[in-house]
Design a protein around this motif. Structure first.
Motif, PDB file in Angstrom:
ATOM      1  N   SER A  40      -3.560  -6.786 -42.937  1.00  0.00           N
ATOM      2  CA  SER A  40      -3.355  -6.724 -41.486  1.00  0.00           C
ATOM      3  C   SER A  40      -2.193  -7.592 -41.024  1.00  0.00           C
ATOM      4  CB  SER A  40      -4.635  -7.149 -40.762  1.00  0.00           C
ATOM      5  OG  SER A  40      -4.985  -8.484 -41.109  1.00  0.00           O
ATOM      6  N   LYS A  43       2.363  -6.679 -38.737  1.00  0.00           N
ATOM      7  CA  LYS A  43       2.159  -5.299 -38.276  1.00  0.00           C
ATOM      8  C   LYS A  43       3.463  -4.600 -37.898  1.00  0.00           C
ATOM      9  CE  LYS A  43      -2.666  -5.209 -36.768  1.00  0.00           C
ATOM     10  NZ  LYS A  43      -3.097  -6.392 -37.474  1.00  0.00           N
ATOM     11  N   SER A  44       4.429  -5.347 -37.351  1.00  0.00           N
ATOM     12  CA  SER A  44       5.690  -4.708 -36.965  1.00  0.00           C
ATOM     13  C   SER A  44       6.407  -4.124 -38.177  1.00  0.00           C
ATOM     14  CB  SER A  44       6.606  -5.716 -36.252  1.00  0.00           C
ATOM     15  OG  SER A  44       6.889  -6.828 -37.100  1.00  0.00           O
ATOM     16  N   GLU A  45       6.390  -4.863 -39.286  1.00  0.00           N
ATOM     17  CA  GLU A  45       7.012  -4.362 -40.519  1.00  0.00           C
ATOM     18  C   GLU A  45       6.240  -3.162 -41.064  1.00  0.00           C
ATOM     19  OE1 GLU A  45       9.859  -4.317 -43.602  1.00  0.00           O
ATOM     20  OE2 GLU A  45       9.822  -5.398 -41.703  1.00  0.00           O
ATOM     21  N   ARG A  46       4.947  -3.197 -40.927  1.00  0.00           N
ATOM     22  CA  ARG A  46       4.119  -2.100 -41.427  1.00  0.00           C
ATOM     23  C   ARG A  46       4.358  -0.829 -40.606  1.00  0.00           C
ATOM     24  NH1 ARG A  46       0.830  -3.711 -45.268  1.00  0.00           N
ATOM     25  NH2 ARG A  46       0.443  -5.937 -45.526  1.00  0.00           N
ATOM     26  N   TRP A  47       4.407  -0.958 -39.292  1.00  0.00           N
ATOM     27  CA  TRP A  47       4.696   0.215 -38.460  1.00  0.00           C
ATOM     28  C   TRP A  47       6.080   0.776 -38.772  1.00  0.00           C
ATOM     29  CZ3 TRP A  47       1.130   2.898 -36.267  1.00  0.00           C
ATOM     30  CH2 TRP A  47      -0.024   2.316 -35.778  1.00  0.00           C
ATOM     31  N   LYS A  48       7.023  -0.123 -39.023  1.00  0.00           N
ATOM     32  CA  LYS A  48       8.387   0.314 -39.369  1.00  0.00           C
ATOM     33  C   LYS A  48       8.387   1.105 -40.675  1.00  0.00           C
ATOM     34  CE  LYS A  48      12.990  -1.470 -40.483  1.00  0.00           C
ATOM     35  NZ  LYS A  48      13.794  -2.717 -40.714  1.00  0.00           N
ATOM     36  N   ASN A  49       7.660   0.589 -41.673  1.00  0.00           N
ATOM     37  CA  ASN A  49       7.569   1.298 -42.953  1.00  0.00           C
ATOM     38  C   ASN A  49       6.973   2.688 -42.773  1.00  0.00           C
ATOM     39  OD1 ASN A  49       8.696  -0.683 -44.510  1.00  0.00           O
ATOM     40  ND2 ASN A  49       6.761  -1.521 -45.252  1.00  0.00           N
ATOM     41  N   MET A  50       5.906   2.767 -41.985  1.00  0.00           N
ATOM     42  CA  MET A  50       5.261   4.059 -41.783  1.00  0.00           C
ATOM     43  C   MET A  50       6.211   5.038 -41.093  1.00  0.00           C
ATOM     44  SD  MET A  50       1.555   4.925 -40.069  1.00  0.00           S
ATOM     45  CE  MET A  50       2.090   4.804 -38.365  1.00  0.00           C
ATOM     46  N   ALA A  51       6.958   4.550 -40.092  1.00  0.00           N
ATOM     47  CA  ALA A  51       7.888   5.421 -39.368  1.00  0.00           C
ATOM     48  C   ALA A  51       9.035   5.874 -40.257  1.00  0.00           C
ATOM     49  CB  ALA A  51       8.422   4.694 -38.133  1.00  0.00           C
ATOM     50  N   PHE A 235       0.685   8.336 -44.315  1.00  0.00           N
ATOM     51  CA  PHE A 235       0.850   7.441 -43.163  1.00  0.00           C
ATOM     52  C   PHE A 235       0.082   6.136 -43.345  1.00  0.00           C
ATOM     53  CE2 PHE A 235       1.881  11.682 -41.732  1.00  0.00           C
ATOM     54  CZ  PHE A 235       3.051  11.474 -41.015  1.00  0.00           C
ATOM     55  N   PHE A 239       1.607   2.256 -44.380  1.00  0.00           N
ATOM     56  CA  PHE A 239       1.288   1.165 -43.460  1.00  0.00           C
ATOM     57  C   PHE A 239       0.650  -0.006 -44.208  1.00  0.00           C
ATOM     58  CE2 PHE A 239      -1.463  -1.136 -40.529  1.00  0.00           C
ATOM     59  CZ  PHE A 239      -0.620  -1.355 -39.442  1.00  0.00           C
TER      60      PHE A 239
END
Length: 436
Positions: A40, A43-51, A235, A239
């Motif tokens: 957890s 999160k910003s890096e994780r959202w970026k990876n998913m996008a 997805f 993330f």
């Protein structure tokens, strides 16, 4: 009788979606058999990876031909299925092209869907040629036999049929073709059908309509059994992927503490643990079965696309070693499915089957062939980490079974006795400087 088609459609829809939900629940249950791990952070890096990776396909296009074709199929298939919304409305309420009230915007949408359907059809045919006629080597490794080999072909055929049915459905819609708006592709199919009377065209259209929606529901439920489950799981997989630098391995706190005690002569082995950092001795060091892995590793197994990019760049595999990172993920998923089915058959409890992931699925030979170079992790288009599974299973072999290869045992013995991997006494280390 007037509402019979609507009732049949509702039943088909309920069964299709109900079976899909049941499989998703089983999938979630199986993944949660893994040990807990906290992903957890950041999160910003994780959202970026998913996008970028899952949605933007940034790692796919490293191989441009396959990458671009995949984007066409991915976007085309997803966007075209917006049409399913209209099909559901028409099926439940007995309407025909319920969204056509949107006028020119509707014509634009349907026209765009037709172009995308045609591009998807072309791309899928190229994929079929690459796989069957050109026989690109990574699609024909020894693990790609039986269902894994056929699965990819089944999906290609599915997509060919679904796209063709969509275009045929539009081409046989006489009123739609008369308007000649929103039919950039189907207008060229219509002349092949135009000699038929309107009633025949109507039956062709309705047949294509029913087969199209039935095919979509079948495809949706086939995903659970297919490598194409990655359409959904890419997805969350990207993330929750490991954000640590590649090559940074996890250490067990208990082992780290023991090493620190050995290296610090002033350390108190009986000192009380710091509050919040109490030691929890694991039931097992490393992993010998799927339930010893963490839930992200099990998510990885279900997300594997079996594309073979990892194996194609693996130096061990290239030199003829037994290891295939793709096979590691496939075997992990197969064992996890076996454990899940065991639980289902025994009322929610796992009954010991005298099998495990290690030896029954993955051999020590495969595990020790790995050079830990991280090439497979770097290459995976959806950030799967086969290396983490390999390392956890190696840890089990070394710490639970003392089953390391002889060369590694010698190295560890030398480190313990001599403080270095080499078989030289510490007092002799500088002898080289006296040599002429």
């Amino acid at each position: 009788m007037q509402y019979l088609p609507n009732i049949l459609f509702a039943i088909l829809l309920i069964i299709g979606i109900g079976f899909f939900v049941k499989n998703i629940k089983k999938l979630k249950r199986n993944i949660n058999l893994g040990k807990d791990i906290d992903r957890s952070d950041n999160k910003s890096e994780r959202w970026k990876n998913m996008a970028m990776i899952a949605m933007g396909q940034s790692k796919m296009v490293r191989r441009p031909i396959a990458g671009i074709l995949h984007i066409v199929v991915y976007l085309g298939f997803i966007i075209i299925n917006i049409e399913v919304l209209e099909i559901i409305i028409d099926g439940l309420f007995g309407t025909h092209r319920a969204l056509s009230f949107m006028g020119s915007f509707y014509s634009f949408l349907i026209g765009s869907f037709e172009i995308l359907a045609f591009l998807v059809l072309v791309s899928v045919i190229i994929f079929w040629i690459r796989r069957v006629i050109m026989r690109i080597p990574r699609f024909w490794n020894k693990e790609m036999k039986g269902f894994p080999k056929n699965d990819a072909l089944y999906i290609l055929y599915f997509e060919m049929v679904l796209m063709s049915l969509f275009l045929l459905m539009n081409a046989a819609d006489l009123n739609f073709q008369i308007k000649n708006v929103g039919n950039p592709i189907s207008q060229y199919i219509f002349p092949l059908l135009s000699d038929n009377p309107p009633v025949v065209l109507h039956y062709i259209e309705k047949s294509a309509w029913w087969l199209h929606i039935a095919g979509i529901l079948v495809f949706l439920n086939y995903l659970y059994y297919s490598k194409h489950l990655h359409i959904l799981l890419a997805f969350p997989n990207t993330f929750f992927a490991n954000l640590n630098p590649k090559g940074q391995f996890t250490n067990d706190k208990n082992v780290t503490k023991e090493v620190q005690l050995m290296m610090d002569p002033n350390a108190d082995p009986y000192a009380a643990p710091v509050e919040g950092e109490e030691d929890v001795v694991p039931e097992k060091f490393g992993a010998s079965d799927v339930t010893d892995l963490n839930w992200v590793q099990l998510l990885n197994a279900y997300t594997c696309t079996e594309c073979g990019r990892c194996t194609s760049v693996c130096p061990a595999n290239q030199t003829g070693k037994e290891l295939s990172p793709r096979a590691i993920m496939m075997k992990t998923r197969d064992r996890l499915e076996e454990v899940g089915n065991n639980i289902d058959k025994n009322g929610g409890e796992f009954k010991d089957d005298n099998k495990q992931l290690l030896n029954d699925y993955i051999t020590p030979e495969e595990l020790w062939a790995c050079t830990t170079c991280n090439a497979c992790v770097e290459e995976c288009p959806v950030n799967i980490d086969p290396l983490s599974i390999i390392m956890d299973m190696r840890r089990y072999l070394v710490m639970e079974q003392s089953a390391a290869p002889q060369e590694l045992n010698m190295m560890m013995t030398n480190i313990e006795n001599n403080g270095a991997p080499w078989q030289y006494n510490q007092m002799d280390r500088l002898n080289w400087k006296d040599e002429e």
